[in-house]
Design a protein around this motif. Structure first.
Motif, PDB file in Angstrom:
ATOM      1  N   ARG A   3       0.823  -1.208   0.000  1.00 21.58           N
ATOM      2  CA  ARG A   3       0.000   0.000   0.000  1.00 21.58           C
ATOM      3  C   ARG A   3       0.851   1.249   0.000  1.00 21.58           C
ATOM      4  O   ARG A   3       2.048   1.222   0.253  1.00 21.58           O
ATOM      5  N   VAL A   4       0.173   2.351  -0.273  1.00 19.15           N
ATOM      6  CA  VAL A   4       0.833   3.651  -0.289  1.00 19.15           C
ATOM      7  C   VAL A   4       0.520   4.360   1.018  1.00 19.15           C
ATOM      8  O   VAL A   4      -0.623   4.382   1.451  1.00 19.15           O
ATOM      9  N   GLY A  38       5.296   4.178  -1.234  1.00 17.06           N
ATOM     10  CA  GLY A  38       4.632   2.905  -0.981  1.00 17.06           C
ATOM     11  C   GLY A  38       5.602   1.830  -0.561  1.00 17.06           C
ATOM     12  O   GLY A  38       6.771   2.095  -0.287  1.00 17.06           O
ATOM     13  N   GLU A  39       5.092   0.613  -0.511  1.00 22.86           N
ATOM     14  CA  GLU A  39       5.900  -0.516  -0.047  1.00 22.86           C
ATOM     15  C   GLU A  39       5.577  -1.727  -0.898  1.00 22.86           C
ATOM     16  O   GLU A  39       4.430  -1.921  -1.310  1.00 22.86           O
ATOM     17  N   THR A  47       5.531  -5.495  -0.246  1.00 30.94           N
ATOM     18  CA  THR A  47       5.704  -6.412   0.876  1.00 30.94           C
ATOM     19  C   THR A  47       6.296  -7.748   0.448  1.00 30.94           C
ATOM     20  O   THR A  47       6.796  -8.489   1.285  1.00 30.94           O
ATOM     21  N   VAL A  91      10.681  -4.189   0.275  1.00 24.77           N
ATOM     22  CA  VAL A  91      11.415  -2.941   0.027  1.00 24.77           C
ATOM     23  C   VAL A  91      10.460  -1.774  -0.107  1.00 24.77           C
ATOM     24  O   VAL A  91       9.304  -1.934  -0.476  1.00 24.77           O
ATOM     25  N   ARG A  92      10.988  -0.593   0.157  1.00 23.44           N
ATOM     26  CA  ARG A  92      10.235   0.635  -0.055  1.00 23.44           C
ATOM     27  C   ARG A  92      10.135   0.867  -1.548  1.00 23.44           C
ATOM     28  O   ARG A  92      11.067   0.591  -2.283  1.00 23.44           O
TER      29      ARG A  92
END
Lengths: 669, 293, 182
Positions: free
Chosen positions: A468-469, A483-484, A486, A490-491
């Motif tokens: 999500r952001v 965001g990410e 998962t 990582v970012r």
């Protein structure tokens, strides 16, 4: 009274725990019982024949069947007895299954209980009276509320079956949200191309009375007999004279003030407007809040150019009464509004995404308008702030859906599909553009749906990022999306040109008000409830009122269309007979003893209690008493329990009947 | 007006100028602060890092003392203290389990009913019009970046103060002083907080981003309402610039100091000479524009 | 939270935070917005995932639980109303209780030094805090450049403010804090 008792073994269901032959033997000795027998399957044809034979041979007046729950076979046994000549309301069932054999193990005790249960009903039936089903006439006309794809489908189905339909739509044109879409998944058909033929069909149909720019004000009555008041809002144009030439719209000088709802605020429209070129009906409306004439008394350009003298500034809202037998609610949805909400509203908005603050953060419907050939940019993929072509677009799913904290806990079902569609449309128009989709899960359960999403990834190169952001902010004309991912852990930070939020699908803002007008139940989100989630998806808690489409839950077009046809079918079932038979188990007032306190009226949930004047021979009113409308009464018995003077009783469950049952049991002690 | 006062540990030490400026400004606004007698540390970050119970008990002791001493409203100017007091209040009210344990620990019964205010709510209560009416110096040329930080706003459900994503209440106070708040992106981003000593590199990194964004949005000064934020943005700014050259200094002011400036109060009394980043240029720009309003 | 057969560690977390780690649906929004995330070995959502999978040791040994600044950005944005910040606090407490060596020594030593000051004085005493921290970490020259200015401006007191009821504070801290944070 000559009573027959029939004990069913129900195979092993009852027979295993209750000694049925003994029960039948014991019942033969009850006073009033002239026939008692047991059989393996009473509900079967031979079983029913046994009953019919006994009625004839032994001249029975009433029948008590000891078997399963009345929910299962009350209708069966009533019909069998009715065929043999006994009034169906002189037939009672003792539940020896759910109330006895299924819940006990001890055979002697269960058998004794079974005997008690049957005896109680034998005593009750001695006080039963023959009742005649109530016949109400059926008005074979339908009202469809909402002119989107669901309402259109339902109207056409009913009208094509030969019945008249009144279609009420609150916007100036029918078509609903589907008319705003650019293309539809999974085929990428042009939305308006497949919709507008239907819209025209509705308009031209001899049996469909289209009332656009109208709303349902009030509904009275009951199934088969509704009386509806519809408010026809003032367009300021006489629709019987207007030809839809469009000159007035062209000439209207107030062009830049009002934002177009159809274009989701991305473009303006004149004060005198038609929402979109393919509108049905193609009759304009004057927005009196921005029209110069209504504000200052000057202008009147539209009136001057109209060749048919169709402009009428004095026009007022009209109230029109329509009588219908069935109502279909197809009011559709609206998108979740993303902005700051007051504290008492649990939905606090998604301030972190900057919607409303940053022009290039838009929602799904706004994207549709940008992509649409009939939209504000004629289908050119440009972003709202500076009209340049975005080279990087980020799509964010689940904005407001699956969100306990700032939105709704449910999934809006269509967003995964339309986001894939949006990304594909973007890539088809901007070949060197980059599209990113932030998702939590992909819900693509329909026919050809998953393949559609895979196409976006595998053929069109859309990059899907699982995560999500957290925040979006604007820097140097770019939107920095934080965001990410998962899966990789990582970012992911993207400097996008435009961000599209897939916002939650929710009920219309006035949907709870409409539900209350119709007396149908609705949930905490405003969605109208179906009568049973598995087996009665298009009926509501109120007889004669059906639902279709997104007003009930988030839904896509194919399912909405199916539901609309299903609702139409239900209405047609209603119209299949001239009269509707209703269970006569309704309340009745003893007008001699009624004191006119109307407590019963206060507690009746179905508005079935009315006031009736008792007059003397000279026409003077002696007293006002309660009167039950047997068409509306659902036989719940609340009034019976409330009445302080015992003046209201429930036919089929009168006090003497109930007391007989209770006393017969109490005697045992 | 009269308020109970919970200064917190920083205001007595490294955030001396916060305390000084606050007292000075309130003196001129007919407002008195009555310090809670024998208050103890609220626990800050260390208590909730070591023990949930401790994190609730330490602030609870102060809430109980305030009530005992007859106070109904208590001002906690430090955002962290404000946050801890409110969280403790909330948990004592909603979680019976923790309330019982806390009462056992403190050997006193807890009763609710105290209103805990932060710096901005205090000025709202005093009245923005009152502040406006005390404007003696024209500071409308000052572009102010309002930095809220974290603990003043989050978690919203407990603090119920301002929108945690798009806050505006500090800007309203700044507007009342005549200065111009700027719109910028890092209003609510973390400065690194308590890692100032244990992980200075984190603080330098995060605070640098905040300073850069404020400058990028043409701010002349950053206004804060938290001593931790002030320390990270002010005390650490010299090193930030040293390790990342090419940056201009930007003064960091407490909200009370900005208000004091607009009221024409003495700069030393506002503690403006106690900062690491020199405030003299800022003050110089004001003297030129002194206008009797 | 009506689960039967709950692992003791999960139960501890539930007791300390009033929330069940099972509620986290691993969307990653917390990690996306965490300002300190780049310094963590494991992103916040990953630490929660370890707990969900029963890998408690892995969770308690992660740096994330010590480096978390408690800024609450994650808690205020989580769509499931979960509070990762509170969760991190709970893991810190459990780590101390179970004697797990913290993976980040500095932070833990800082908290110890801070609490020690409060235990003695009832309020924070910067000089004492810095002295204890430097002795514990051996970072004798840290912030040595800031010291002169701070002292000149009267920001560092040389003696602590001691409150009257220090005995009470001592007893509160001793009773409430378990494990090696003491």
């Amino acid at each position: 009274m000559r009573i027959g008792v029939f004990i069913c073994h129900c195979g092993e269901n009852i027979g295993r725990t209750v000694d049925c032959p003994s029960v039948a033997k014991a019942c033969a000795n009850f006073s009033g019982v002239v026939h008692a027998e047991d059989y393996k399957y009473m509900c079967s044809d031979p079983g029913q024949n046994l009953i019919k034979q006994a009625i004839k041979e032994k001249n029975l007046d009433a029948v008590v069947v000891g078997s399963c729950s009345p929910h299962m076979h009350e209708k069966t046994f009533r019909k069998a007895c009715s065929d043999a000549g006994i009034n169906p309301y002189l037939v009672e069932m003792a539940n020896l299954r759910e109330h006895c054999s299924w819940i006990h193990d001890d055979v002697p005790l269960a058998t004794k209980k079974a005997i008690d249960l049957v005896r109680m009903l034998v005593e009750k039936v001695k006080f039963n009276e023959p009742l005649i089903p109530i016949r109400v006439p059926v008005t074979k006309r339908a009202l469809v509320i909402g002119g989107g794809i669901s309402g259109i489908q339902a109207s056409l189905d009913i009208a094509n079956a030969g019945y008249e339909v009144v279609l009420v739509e609150k916007e100036p044109s029918i078509g609903g949200h589907m008319s705003q879409l650019s293309e539809t998944f999974p085929t990428l058909d042009c939305s308006q191309c497949i919709l507008t033929p239907r819209m025209v069909e509705v308009y031209q149909h001899p049996r469909i009375k289209l009332m656009s720019y109208s709303e349902v004000e009030n509904v009275e009555g009951f199934i088969g007999n509704f009386s509806v008041t519809i408010r026809k809002k003032a367009r300021s144009v006489k629709d019987e004279l207007c030809t839809g030439c469009g000159l007035c719209v062209q000439k209207c000088p107030i062009k830049k003030v009002a934002l177009s709802d159809f274009d989701e605020g991305l473009a303006t429209r004149p004060a005198m407007y038609v929402p979109f070129p393919q509108a049905v009906p193609n009759i304009p409306v004057i927005d009196r809040s921005v029209c110069t004439y209504f504000k200052t008394g000057k202008c009147q350009l539209c009136k001057k150019v109209c060749g048919r003298e169709a402009i009428d500034f004095e026009q007022q809202d009209q109230f029109i009464k329509e009588d219908v037998g069935a109502i279909i609610v197809a009011t559709g949805y609206k998108l979740y509004t993303i902005d700051k909400k007051p504290d008492d509203n649990p939905i606090k908005g998604y301030g972190e995404y900057g919607y409303g603050k940053y022009k290039n953060v838009i929602n799904g419907l706004q994207f549709e308008r940008i992509a649409s050939a009939s939209g504000p940019s004629s289908g050119e993929m440009i972003r709202p702030s500076d009209k340049t072509v975005p080279k990087k677009i980020v799509f964010i799913q689940c904005v407001g859906s699956r969100d306990e904290s700032k939105g709704f806990s449910y999934c809006s079902k269509i967003c995964c599909m339309y986001t894939a569609k949006h990304a594909m449309l973007y890539k088809h128009k901007v070949h060197d553009g980059e599209a990113y989709v932030f998702y939590m899960d992909i819900r693509a359960g329909g026919k050809n749906y998953d393949e559609f999403v895979r196409r976006a990834i595998e053929e069109d190169g859309v990059k899907y990022i699982r995560g999500r952001v957290s925040k979006i902010f604007e820097e140097n004309g770019k939107l920095i999306v934080k965001g990410e991912d998962t899966i990789a852990g990582v970012r992911v930070e993207i400097d996008a040109d435009m961000v599209v939020l897939a916002t939650a699908m929710t009920a219309q803002s006035d949907s709870s008000k409409l539900a209350q007008t119709l007396s149908v139940s609705y949930d905490k989100y405003g969605f109208i409830n179906e009568a049973h989630p598995k087996l009665k998806p298009v009926e509501t808690s109120t007889g004669g009122i059906f639902i279709a489409g997104a007003c009930n839950a988030p839904r896509d077009i194919p399912d909405s269309v199916s539901m609309a046809s299903a609702a139409a079918a239900k209405a047609l079932v209603l119209f299949g007979s001239d009269v509707l038979e209703r269970e006569p188990v309704v309340a009745k007032v003893n007008e001699a003893t009624c004191a006119g306190c109307f407590y019963c009226q206060k507690v009746c949930a179905y508005n079935a209690v009315e006031q009736k004047e008792i007059k003397d021979r000279q026409g003077n009113v002696i007293k006002v008493v309660a009167y039950v409308n047997s068409g509306l009464c659902q036989g719940c018995g609340t009034c019976n329990a409330t009445c302080p003077s015992k003046s209201i009783e429930l036919l089929g469950f009168k006090d003497d009947q109930i007391y007989a049952q209770i006393n017969s049991f109490a005697e045992v002690f | 007006m009269n308020f109970g006062y919970y200064p917190g540990c920083s205001l007595s030490g490294t955030a001396k100028e916060f305390n000084l400026s606050l007292k000075e400004v309130l003196k001129n606004l007919d407002t008195d602060l009555q310090e809670i007698n024998d208050w103890c540390c609220c626990g800050a970050s260390s208590a909730h890092s070591a023990s949930h119970l401790l994190a609730i008990a330490l602030p609870a002791r102060n809430l109980m003392l305030a009530k005992e001493q007859g106070m109904t409203e208590v001002v906690a100017p430090c955002a962290a203290c404000f946050n801890r007091l409110k969280v403790s209040q909330h948990e004592l009210k909603t979680d019976e389990h923790i309330r019982i344990k806390t009462e056992e620990l403190l050997e006193t019964k807890y009763s609710d009913g105290l209103e805990v205010l932060n710096l901005i709510s205090l000025f709202q209560k005093i009245g923005l019009d009152k502040i406006k009416s005390h404007n003696k110096i024209d500071i409308s040329h000052l572009n102010v970046a309002c930095y809220y930080g974290c603990l003043l706003l989050r978690p919203y459900d407990i603090l119920k103060f301002d929108d945690p994503e798009k806050p505006t209440l500090m800007e309203e106070v700044v507007k009342a002083t005549g200065a111009k708040p700027v719109d910028w992106n890092f209003k609510v981003e973390c400065c690194g907080a308590a890692h100032s000593i244990a992980h200075t590199e984190i603080v330098e990194n995060l605070s640098m981003k905040i300073l850069d964004d404020a400058v990028h949005h043409k701010a002349d000064v950053i206004v804060v309402a938290c001593p931790m934020c002030h320390s990270n943005l002010d005390m650490r700014q010299k090193n930030i610039i040293k390790h990342n050259p090419g940056r201009m200094e930007i003064p960091i002011l407490y909200l009370s100091q900005l208000i004091g400036l607009s009221m024409g109060l003495n700069h030393k009394k506002l503690g403006l000479d106690l900062h690491f980043i020199d405030t003299a240029p800022l003050i110089a720009s004001l003297i030129e524009k002194e206008v009797a309003v | 939270m009506e689960n039967n057969h709950v692992h003791p560690t999960i139960q501890k977390i539930i007791n300390l935070t009033n929330q069940d780690p099972a509620n986290c649906y691993q969307c990653g929004k917390c990690s996306a917005g965490c300002p300190i995330r780049d310094y963590f070995d494991d992103a916040p959502n990953r630490v929660i995932r370890f707990v969900q999978l029963g890998m408690y040791d892995r969770a308690l040994k992660s740096k994330a639980i010590w480096l978390c600044a408690g800024c609450q950005t994650c808690s205020s944005r989580c769509p499931q109303n979960f509070e990762p910040a509170k969760f991190m606090d709970a893991l810190r407490e459990i780590a101390a209780e179970e004697g797990v060596t913290p993976s980040d020594k500095n932070v833990q030593k800082f908290h110890k030094a801070f609490l020690n000051q409060i235990r003695n004085n009832g309020r924070s005493f910067e000089l004492g805090l810095i002295r204890d921290y430097k002795l514990a970490t051996g970072k004798l020259f840290q912030d040595i450049d800031a010291a002169p200015t701070a002292i000149l401006k009267g920001k560092i007191g040389f003696t602590p403010h001691k409150i009257k009821d220090t005995k009470k504070i001592k007893s509160i801290i001793d009773k409430a804090v378990k494990g090696n944070t003491k």
